[in-house]
Structures are given as structure tokens and as C-alpha cells.
Design a protein around this motif. Structure first.
Motif, PDB file in Angstrom:
ATOM      1  N   VAL A  25       0.824  -1.211   0.000  1.00  0.00           N
ATOM      2  CA  VAL A  25       0.000   0.000   0.000  1.00  0.00           C
ATOM      3  C   VAL A  25       0.856   1.257   0.000  1.00  0.00           C
ATOM      4  CG1 VAL A  25      -1.708   1.305   1.306  1.00  0.00           C
ATOM      5  CG2 VAL A  25      -1.939  -1.169   1.080  1.00  0.00           C
ATOM      6  N   GLU A  26       1.879   1.284   0.844  1.00  0.00           N
ATOM      7  CA  GLU A  26       2.717   2.476   0.951  1.00  0.00           C
ATOM      8  C   GLU A  26       3.495   2.731  -0.329  1.00  0.00           C
ATOM      9  OE1 GLU A  26       5.433   4.513   4.399  1.00  0.00           O
ATOM     10  OE2 GLU A  26       5.500   2.350   4.176  1.00  0.00           O
ATOM     11  N   GLN A  27       3.888   1.660  -1.026  1.00  0.00           N
ATOM     12  CA  GLN A  27       4.684   1.819  -2.243  1.00  0.00           C
ATOM     13  C   GLN A  27       3.829   2.221  -3.442  1.00  0.00           C
ATOM     14  OE1 GLN A  27       7.227  -1.521  -3.094  1.00  0.00           O
ATOM     15  NE2 GLN A  27       7.497  -0.950  -5.233  1.00  0.00           N
ATOM     16  N   LEU A  28       2.589   1.716  -3.508  1.00  0.00           N
ATOM     17  CA  LEU A  28       1.759   1.912  -4.695  1.00  0.00           C
ATOM     18  C   LEU A  28       0.768   3.059  -4.560  1.00  0.00           C
ATOM     19  CD1 LEU A  28       0.965  -1.820  -5.557  1.00  0.00           C
ATOM     20  CD2 LEU A  28       2.777  -0.373  -6.468  1.00  0.00           C
ATOM     21  N   LEU A 115     -10.348   2.218   6.060  1.00  0.00           N
ATOM     22  CA  LEU A 115      -9.265   1.238   6.064  1.00  0.00           C
ATOM     23  C   LEU A 115      -9.109   0.611   7.441  1.00  0.00           C
ATOM     24  CD1 LEU A 115      -6.983  -0.248   4.687  1.00  0.00           C
ATOM     25  CD2 LEU A 115      -5.507   1.745   5.060  1.00  0.00           C
ATOM     26  N   PHE A 116      -9.216   1.412   8.487  1.00  0.00           N
ATOM     27  CA  PHE A 116      -9.158   0.863   9.843  1.00  0.00           C
ATOM     28  C   PHE A 116     -10.315  -0.111  10.093  1.00  0.00           C
ATOM     29  CE2 PHE A 116      -6.329   4.443  11.155  1.00  0.00           C
ATOM     30  CZ  PHE A 116      -5.346   3.669  11.753  1.00  0.00           C
ATOM     31  N   ILE A 117     -11.515   0.258   9.656  1.00  0.00           N
ATOM     32  CA  ILE A 117     -12.669  -0.631   9.839  1.00  0.00           C
ATOM     33  C   ILE A 117     -12.470  -1.930   9.055  1.00  0.00           C
ATOM     34  CG2 ILE A 117     -15.153  -0.864   9.486  1.00  0.00           C
ATOM     35  CD1 ILE A 117     -14.351   1.036  11.735  1.00  0.00           C
ATOM     36  N   LEU A 144      -1.764 -15.016  -1.719  1.00  0.00           N
ATOM     37  CA  LEU A 144      -0.847 -15.304  -2.826  1.00  0.00           C
ATOM     38  C   LEU A 144      -1.326 -14.651  -4.122  1.00  0.00           C
ATOM     39  CD1 LEU A 144       0.082 -19.067  -2.269  1.00  0.00           C
ATOM     40  CD2 LEU A 144       1.588 -17.080  -2.042  1.00  0.00           C
ATOM     41  N   ILE A 145      -2.618 -14.747  -4.405  1.00  0.00           N
ATOM     42  CA  ILE A 145      -3.154 -14.124  -5.616  1.00  0.00           C
ATOM     43  C   ILE A 145      -2.957 -12.610  -5.572  1.00  0.00           C
ATOM     44  CG2 ILE A 145      -5.286 -13.628  -6.881  1.00  0.00           C
ATOM     45  CD1 ILE A 145      -6.247 -16.404  -6.212  1.00  0.00           C
ATOM     46  N   TYR A 146      -3.211 -12.019  -4.416  1.00  0.00           N
ATOM     47  CA  TYR A 146      -3.100 -10.567  -4.244  1.00  0.00           C
ATOM     48  C   TYR A 146      -1.690 -10.078  -4.563  1.00  0.00           C
ATOM     49  CZ  TYR A 146      -2.644  -6.238  -1.480  1.00  0.00           C
ATOM     50  OH  TYR A 146      -2.369  -4.973  -1.040  1.00  0.00           O
ATOM     51  N   ILE A 147      -0.685 -10.698  -3.978  1.00  0.00           N
ATOM     52  CA  ILE A 147       0.672 -10.194  -4.173  1.00  0.00           C
ATOM     53  C   ILE A 147       1.210 -10.540  -5.558  1.00  0.00           C
ATOM     54  CG2 ILE A 147       1.203 -10.174  -1.720  1.00  0.00           C
ATOM     55  CD1 ILE A 147       2.603 -12.783  -1.982  1.00  0.00           C
ATOM     56  N   THR A 148       0.755 -11.658  -6.140  1.00  0.00           N
ATOM     57  CA  THR A 148       1.229 -11.996  -7.490  1.00  0.00           C
ATOM     58  C   THR A 148       0.604 -11.078  -8.538  1.00  0.00           C
ATOM     59  OG1 THR A 148      -0.462 -13.733  -7.572  1.00  0.00           O
ATOM     60  CG2 THR A 148       1.777 -14.392  -6.985  1.00  0.00           C
ATOM     61  N   VAL A 149      -0.661 -10.714  -8.362  1.00  0.00           N
ATOM     62  CA  VAL A 149      -1.293  -9.772  -9.291  1.00  0.00           C
ATOM     63  C   VAL A 149      -0.614  -8.407  -9.216  1.00  0.00           C
ATOM     64  CG1 VAL A 149      -3.412  -8.475  -9.739  1.00  0.00           C
ATOM     65  CG2 VAL A 149      -3.519 -10.936  -9.383  1.00  0.00           C
ATOM     66  N   LEU A 150      -0.318  -7.944  -8.002  1.00  0.00           N
ATOM     67  CA  LEU A 150       0.383  -6.670  -7.862  1.00  0.00           C
ATOM     68  C   LEU A 150       1.776  -6.741  -8.473  1.00  0.00           C
ATOM     69  CD1 LEU A 150      -0.573  -5.489  -4.252  1.00  0.00           C
ATOM     70  CD2 LEU A 150      -1.518  -4.743  -6.436  1.00  0.00           C
ATOM     71  N   ASP A 151       2.440  -7.857  -8.309  1.00  0.00           N
ATOM     72  CA  ASP A 151       3.775  -8.019  -8.889  1.00  0.00           C
ATOM     73  C   ASP A 151       3.719  -7.973 -10.414  1.00  0.00           C
ATOM     74  OD1 ASP A 151       6.711  -8.909  -8.486  1.00  0.00           O
ATOM     75  OD2 ASP A 151       5.913 -10.390  -9.897  1.00  0.00           O
ATOM     76  N   PHE A 153       1.179  -6.481 -12.425  1.00  0.00           N
ATOM     77  CA  PHE A 153       0.583  -5.305 -13.048  1.00  0.00           C
ATOM     78  C   PHE A 153       1.041  -3.978 -12.441  1.00  0.00           C
ATOM     79  CE2 PHE A 153      -2.373  -8.743 -13.949  1.00  0.00           C
ATOM     80  CZ  PHE A 153      -2.564  -8.585 -15.306  1.00  0.00           C
ATOM     81  N   THR A 154       1.872  -4.008 -11.410  1.00  0.00           N
ATOM     82  CA  THR A 154       2.330  -2.765 -10.795  1.00  0.00           C
ATOM     83  C   THR A 154       3.845  -2.807 -10.625  1.00  0.00           C
ATOM     84  OG1 THR A 154       2.159  -3.501  -8.486  1.00  0.00           O
ATOM     85  CG2 THR A 154       0.152  -2.670  -9.521  1.00  0.00           C
ATOM     86  N   LEU A 155       4.374  -1.749 -10.009  1.00  0.00           N
ATOM     87  CA  LEU A 155       5.810  -1.672  -9.753  1.00  0.00           C
ATOM     88  C   LEU A 155       6.224  -2.448  -8.512  1.00  0.00           C
ATOM     89  CD1 LEU A 155       6.356   2.141 -10.483  1.00  0.00           C
ATOM     90  CD2 LEU A 155       6.816   0.208 -12.011  1.00  0.00           C
ATOM     91  N   TYR A 156       5.281  -3.004  -7.810  1.00  0.00           N
ATOM     92  CA  TYR A 156       5.594  -3.723  -6.576  1.00  0.00           C
ATOM     93  C   TYR A 156       6.313  -5.034  -6.892  1.00  0.00           C
ATOM     94  CZ  TYR A 156       4.900  -6.156  -2.131  1.00  0.00           C
ATOM     95  OH  TYR A 156       5.093  -6.836  -0.955  1.00  0.00           O
ATOM     96  N   SER A 157       7.435  -5.252  -6.232  1.00  0.00           N
ATOM     97  CA  SER A 157       8.196  -6.486  -6.403  1.00  0.00           C
ATOM     98  C   SER A 157       7.841  -7.438  -5.270  1.00  0.00           C
ATOM     99  CB  SER A 157       9.701  -6.197  -6.399  1.00  0.00           C
ATOM    100  OG  SER A 157      10.436  -7.402  -6.480  1.00  0.00           O
ATOM    101  N   ALA A 158       7.263  -8.598  -5.643  1.00  0.00           N
ATOM    102  CA  ALA A 158       6.751  -9.539  -4.645  1.00  0.00           C
ATOM    103  C   ALA A 158       7.644 -10.767  -4.482  1.00  0.00           C
ATOM    104  CB  ALA A 158       5.336  -9.978  -5.030  1.00  0.00           C
ATOM    105  N   LYS A 159       8.915 -10.673  -4.879  1.00  0.00           N
ATOM    106  CA  LYS A 159       9.776 -11.859  -4.783  1.00  0.00           C
ATOM    107  C   LYS A 159       9.914 -12.332  -3.343  1.00  0.00           C
ATOM    108  CE  LYS A 159      12.456 -10.801  -8.935  1.00  0.00           C
ATOM    109  NZ  LYS A 159      13.801 -10.498  -9.498  1.00  0.00           N
ATOM    110  N   THR A 160      10.325 -11.456  -2.450  1.00  0.00           N
ATOM    111  CA  THR A 160      10.467 -11.854  -1.049  1.00  0.00           C
ATOM    112  C   THR A 160       9.107 -12.029  -0.385  1.00  0.00           C
ATOM    113  OG1 THR A 160      10.658  -9.519  -0.405  1.00  0.00           O
ATOM    114  CG2 THR A 160      12.700 -10.725  -0.839  1.00  0.00           C
TER     115      THR A 160
END
Length: 732
Positions: A25-28, A115-117, A144-151, A153-160
């Protein structure tokens, strides 16, 4: 102790899985302070692990949420409760936008609250899956689906992130499987059994991760879908073809004007001022035939509280000192200011970067000179009071008063501007002898019946069309950009220097300040506006409002030097009275003809909450407290409702429903039935607890009804007495 260790371990793994959802969230996005959301998740799991009562959990979590919202978005301290009024107003406004399905209009404060709720609900679901259902595969799989989709279609790197998720997911899946087997087989989880199960689990996970990391990776078989999707999303030609409908609001690119747009009531800022003002952001000086661009950029920097060198008012013009406070709802790193701006005061030390051509003031962090978006600031400015006699003194461009380069810049027009534009300007102003009366004549020209204000069906000029020429002679339908650009070009065509101004109108009146000395206005994206400033050598830049249905509060005295009014009446726009400021600027004459307006309906609701928020808050607390008390005492009043309900029933078939209700009530009382326990065994347990035979007798009759679907006629009366006696014994 084993139970606590088991819960602690599962909660820890649940926290790590949920944390993976926050890391991108903070990166994207522009979301800051992610650590506070992580702390909230940790706090929620800690309270659940400590088995604290739900009412105390709710109070602690709500306190943390309000504290975080205050820290993120408000300058006031947490215990300076004035900020709660703004936050309550914000909640009311955003709930109305949810009803109207205006998702993009939600403010940052409300998004933070949501977001808090959401995290609160996610923690509850993870707690339910882990401790009650002992199943977490779906949540693990969705992570797993969430982080792989972000990896992908976005600049987020989900390797680790994938490695972390696999380790945690396999570990928690293995533990839950182990605990389910123990419960199903009624085995004791001693230390030997735990080691016997966990050792191969750890070895398997470690081996799988190491092999996955060091193994060679094949090249992807399928092509990357991202370029294709981006290309598909960017279809549409030039010259407005495929441009579609835009959303109203401040934008930086004005090189191609035209086209329809839709409204957007997202709040940009709130202003606390003595009267309604137009709010400037920037000006532009070069007309291209399709829109506006700045001719050049000259940047300079000053301290945050230094005199701001933009649009200085000549000393011969009478002025009145005023101040205003702006409370920002959107993260804009540029200053929004009224005409006659002098100084600005921030809560912190910032640097101002000024583009003297555009008169756009950017706000920079004093430490690293990075753009910064303050939450609020105060403005000092001068309100000019013009004399019509002095404005009428300018009849032509005097080289001793206007520099040739300055005059060329602000009378610039494209070479291919159609001649009929200048001819129209000359015909409109042929009876006037000075610049001011000519400007007023052009301004009045757009108020005629031939022009129509509209946000829809607005033409986009083609390759060979001039934006102003098309509006003046062909369509005559448009919004502020059409009217203001056309006035500027008409005046430039007859040698009067003008510039195009962007900013916001005065907004919507909300209420008076606490000391009644100022008025508070709310300015939304719908208030984004453009107008014209005309240069007079002895008066400076003077604003004009050509857009049909809009009024700029410029103070101009039209009396002659002898105190009489001229024969030709030329009245200036007047500032709206405070009582009238509840009305919005008329962006269309059709708005005033509506007998019912959904926005006005929500305005009345919002006004009610603004005035009565304290009583609403007290009522809300009373309702929550009453609801909590009724839930806490449900063991007393729910059985009494059942007694009243079945006392009025006469049919023998009532035993089926009544018996099931009794089982629920006994479980609510604390006498829980085991999953593998028969009804007869459970009935003997109940009879032993209450030292009676009533439950066994009632169970015999229930089984008779269950298997034969009937009872001897009239047996419900005796059966009801047994049932009532047992129900009464459970009333705590």
C-alpha cells in the motif's frame, strides 16, 4: 498453557499474513504512516489473545482509530475536541457520497477511517478462521493471488513477499491440520507428539523454500499482458476523438480545451474568511488556438512567511487588510490564495517556489526541498476597492506605462485566428472609449440569450478549428473555460492585455465560526473555475467574470468624483449576503428550476448534523450503550419472549420448534452439548445439573414427535409445562 501457546502461535502467523496485504500500500499509493495500521492489526490480535471483553476491545480500537485520524489529518491536538466537529461533518458528507455512489469523492479522512474498519473486520475473520474453524487455506490462497497480481501489473516487487507468504502459509496450514487431527481423534497434544509432527513440517518447508530459491528458472512462456492492456486502454485518436467525458476539478494541462465533463463534489478545502472569495491557483498567458500554455517559466524561492511577490496592487488603490484560514482535504502542494495575497503562515517551516509568469506558488519542504502538501495554512491579503473613474482613465497603451514586451505577451494571439473574432470585438466595443468600459461591454455580451452554460454536449475543436471562434460563432454552448478564454481573446484582439486565471469559486456556505466573526465555506471540485484578469496600468490586474450565471465579488465604486452616479449604469457584481451564501454558484439556469435536489436534501441533513452534532453523538452513545446492555442481558429477556410466544400456541406440533429453542437457550446458559453426544445423554446431563427429570421426559416426547411426526392430541399442554419449567431455570 498449551492452549495459550497454540493461540499465540496461530495469532502470530495470522498477523504476518495480514501484514502482507499492507506492505504494497505504501509503495503503490500515497498512503503514509503504514506503521500505524500495522500497529492496529497487532493491537487487535493482542486484545483477542488476551480474551478481553468485546466492549473494552471496541473502546480501545475506536480510541486508536480516532487518535490516528487526528494525527494524520488534523493540526489540533487529540484532546482539543474542535477537530471532532470537522471529522463528524466529514463522516456525514462521505456517507451521502456513498449513497450517491460517488466513490472517487470520498475524502482522505474517511478513506483512513474505512481502512481501519476493514482491518478490524479482517482481524475478526482471521481470528474466526484460525481459532474456530481451524482453516486458513482460502485466506492464504487469496494472499498469494493478491501479491502476485500486484507483482505482475504494478511496480511492486513480490519476490520476497511470496517467499514469506509461502513459509507462513505452509506453517499455519500444517499446525491447523495437526490440531484438527488431535480434536477428531481425541488425542492429547503432549510434547513428544508435537515434536513428532512439527519436525517433518519444518524440514519440508525449509527444503521446499531452499529448492525453490536455488533452482533454475525458465523464461516465461506467455507474453507479458501489461503492455497489451495498456495499449488497449489508451485507444482513441487526437483532436478530441475518443476523449470521452472528463471529471471536473483542477488540472495542470490546459493545452487542449473543450469537451464535456461530469460533476465531482469531492471536497478540496474549507475556507474560514470574512466573506466569499475567488481562490486563485495559477494564470496562463499564451493562447494556442486550442487552449492555454505558459510562455515561459521563471522560478524563485522565498521563505514561508516572506512577502509573496505576485499581482501586487498599486499604492494608489484603496485596500482593506483581511485574513483567512484554509483547511485542505486534498494533497495539493501548491498554494490556493485570493487576489491581493501578501503572506502565508504554516504550522511548520516551508519554502515557497514562485513561478512569476504563471503566478503559481509551490510549497516545498524546508529540509530537502521536496514538494509538501500541508493540512492547513493561514493567509494575509488585501482586498482592493477600485474606483470606476480611475479604471476609465486608460484609453490606450501608453509606452511610458506599459513595457512593450509585457504588452506583446498579454496581447499575443495565434496567427491563424479568424478575422471575424476581432471584428466581433470591435462591434461590441465600438461605442466605448476606454479599456474598462470595453471590458465590461465584452463581459455583458456573454450574458445574452444567445449563449448557454452547459457541462454536456460541449464541442471539441477539430484540427482546423479555433476554440474561441467555434464557441463564439457556431456552438455558443460551453462552461467557464469557453467563456473566459473567449473574453480574453476578444480583448486581446483589440489591444487590451489580459490573462487567463484558474482556481475556484467561493464555494458553499456551511456555518459561522465559533466567534461569529467569519464564515466557513466548503469548496469542492465542482467549484473549479476559470476567469479573466484585465491589466490597467494605474490599477494593476482586475478580475472580470464572463461566465453566464457566475458572479465575482469585486468592489468597484461607480460614483463620480462629485458623488453622482453616471447616466450609463454599469454595476459591478456584489458579494453575496451571508444568508444567501447557502446557495451554490449557478452553473446552469436549469438548477434553479428544480423543485427537489438530492444535493440540497443532503445539505439539509448535513446542516442539521453541524448544528446538533452533540445531541446526535449523545443519542448514538445511548443507542450503542442500550444495544450492548440488551445483548449482555439477553439471557433474561429472550427466554421471557419465548415464554410469551409459546404460551399463546395450542398445536401439538409446536414441540419441534420449542425443543430446538430450548437447546439454544441451554447452550446460551452455559450447558453446551458435545458434537457426539446423543439427545438422551444430553438430557440426563441436564437433569443431573438441575436435579430433575424434566429434560428426559421432554426429550422422550420430542423423539416421539420426531420419528412419528405426531403426538397424542392435547399433549402439548403438559409438554409446555415441562418446557416452561426448563426455560425458567435458564433465566440468569
Amino acid at each position: 498453557m498449551k492452549r495459550d501457546f497454540q493461540s499465540f502461535t496461530l495469532y502470530m502467523f495470522g498477523f504476518l499474513l495480514l501484514w502482507e496485504w499492507l506492505r504494497p500500500v505504501e509503495q503503490l499509493t500515497t498512503t503514509d504512516h503504514i506503521e500505524m495500521f500495522v500497529i492496529f492489526i497487532l493491537l487487535s490480535f493482542t486484545l483477542a489473545f488476551l480474551r478481553m471483553k468485546w466492549i473494552w476491545q471496541t473502546i480501545i480500537k475506536l480510541w486508536f482509530i480516532l487518535f490516528s485520524v487526528n494525527m494524520f489529518h488534523y493540526e489540533e491536538g487529540f484532546f482539543q475536541f474542535s477537530w471532532i466537529t470537522f471529522f463528524t461533518d466529514d463522516l456525514t458528507t462521505n456517507f451521502s457520497r456513498i449513497v450517491a455512489r460517488n466513490w472517487l469523492g470520498l475524502t482522505n479522512e474517511f478513506r483512513t477511517f474505512l481502512l481501519f474498519i476493514l482491518l478490524w473486520l479482517m482481524v475478526y475473520l482471521v481470528h474466526y478462521w484460525l481459532l474456530n474453524r481451524k482453516r486458513i487455506f482460502i485466506f492464504f490462497f487469496m494472499t498469494l493471488i493478491y501479491i502476485t497480481v500486484l507483482d505482475t501489473f504494478t511496480l511492486y516487487s513480490a519476490k520476497t513477499a511470496i517467499v514469506r507468504t509461502v513459509i507462513v502459509g505452509f506453517a499455519v496450514l500444517g499446525m491447523l491440520t495437526y490440531y484438527r487431527i488431535l480434536a477428531r481423534e481425541n488425542l492429547s497434544g503432549d510434547s513428544f507428539t508435537v515434536r513428532k509432527w512439527m519436525r517433518p513440517l519444518v524440514i519440508m518447508i525449509t527444503f521446499s523454500v531452499i529448492v525453490g530459491i536455488i533452482s533454475p528458472k525458465f523464461a516465461p512462456i506467455w507474453p507479458d499482458p501489461v503492455p497489451y492492456l495498456k495499449a488497449a486502454g489508451n485507444k482513441g485518436g487526437e483532436d478530441g476523438v475518443g476523449k470521452g467525458v472528463a471529471k471536473v476539478g483542477y488540472g495542470t494541462d490546459d493545452s487542449r480545451l473543450g469537451g464535456s465533463f461530469i460533476g465531482d463534489d469531492s471536497v478540496v478545502f474549507r475556507a474560514e474568511a470574512v466573506e466569499k472569495n475567488y481562490w486563485k491557483v495559477e494564470t496562463k498567458d499564451h493562447y494556442t488556438g486550442k487552449g492555454w500554455i505558459p510562455s515561459e517559466s521563471t522560478l524563485s524561492r522565498i521563505g514561508g512567511e516572506d512577502l509573496i511577490p505576485v499581482s501586487s496592487i498599486p499604492s494608489n488603490v484603496e485596500t482593506q487588510d483581511e485574513n483567512a484560514s484554509l483547511f485542505m482535504f486534498m494533497d495539493y502542494d501548491h498554494l490556493i490564495y485570493p487576489a491581493g495575497i501578501q503572506r502565508v503562515q504554516f504550522q511548520r517551516n516551508y519554502i515557497l517556489e514562485i513561478d512569476s509568469i504563471k503566478e503559481k506558488v509551490s510549497i516545498l519542504n524546508g529540509f530537502d526541498s521536496a514538494p509538501i502538501a500541508p493540512d492547513s495554512y493561514s493567509l494575509e491579503y488585501k482586498v482592493p476597492k477600485y474606483q470606476a473613474t480611475e479604471l476609465r482613465e486608460t484609453v490606450a497603451a501608453d509606452p511610458n506605462q506599459i513595457d512593450a514586451e509585457f504588452l506583446a505577451r498579454y496581447t499575443q494571439l495565434p496567427d491563424n485566428l479568424p478575422d471575424r473574432v476581432k471584428e466581433l470585438a470591435e462591434s461590441i466595443t465600438e461605442k466605448e472609449t476606454n479599456w474598462f468600459d470595453k471590458a465590461k461591454a465584452v463581459e455583458r455580451h456573454f450574458g445574452g440569450s444567445g449563449f448557454k452554460y452547459s457541462q454536456s454536449d460541449v464541442a471539441v475543436p477539430g484540427e482546423n478549428d479555433d476554440y474561441v471562434d467555434q464557441f463564439l460563432f457556431e456552438t455558443k454552448i460551453g462552461y467557464c473555460d469557453n467563456f473566459s478564454t473567449s473574453m480574453a481573446v476578444l480583448l486581446r484582439s483589440i489591444g487590451i492585455p489580459t490573462r487567463w486565471v484558474k482556481g475556484y469559486t467561493g464555494g458553499e456556505f456551511l456555518k459561522y465560526s465559533e466567534d461569529d466573526s467569519k464564515q466557513i465555506y466548503e469548496i469542492t471540485n465542482n467549484n473549479a473555475h476559470s476567469w479573466v484578469e484585465v491589466y490597467f496600468p494605474n490599477q494593476g490586474w482586475v478580475p472580470f467574470e464572463p461566465t453566464k450565471g457566475f458572479t465575482n465579488s469585486v468592489s468597484i465604486d461607480f460614483t463620480n468624483n462629485d458623488g453622482t452616479t453616471p447616466a450609463v449604469e454599469t454595476t459591478a457584481p456584489t458579494a453575496p449576503k451571508p444568508q444567501e451564501s447557502l446557495e451554490e454558484d449557478n452553473s446552469s439556469t436549469e438548477k434553479t428550476e428544480q423543485t427537489f435536489s438530492f444535493s440540497n436534501f443532503w445539505l439539509s441533513i448535513k446542516t442539521f448534523f453541524n448544528q446538533e452534532w452533540k445531541w446526535v453523538f449523545v443519542l448514538f452513545v445511548a443507542v450503542i450503550g442500550t444495544t450492548g446492555l440488551m445483548y449482555r442481558l439477553r439471557g433474561k429477556w429472550i427466554p421471557r419472549l419465548y415464554l410469551i410466544q409459546f404460551r399463546l400456541r395450542k398445536r401439538d406440533e409446536n414441540i419441534g420448534k420449542a425443543y430446538l429453542i430450548l437447546l439454544e437457550q441451554l447452550e446460551r446458559y452455559g450447558l453446551k452439548r458435545n458434537e457426539d453426544q446423543t439427545l438422551r445423554n444430553y438430557a440426563r446431563y441436564i437433569d443431573t445439573f438441575f436435579a430433575s427429570r424434566e429434560m428426559s421426559k421432554l426429550t422422550d416426547r420430542y423423539e416421539q414427535y420426531l420419528y412419528h411426526q405426531k403426538l397424542p392430541e392435547g399433549s402439548w399442554k403438559d409438554t409446555r409445562e415441562l418446557w416452561e419449567n426448563l426455560i425458567k431455570k435458564t433465566i440468569a
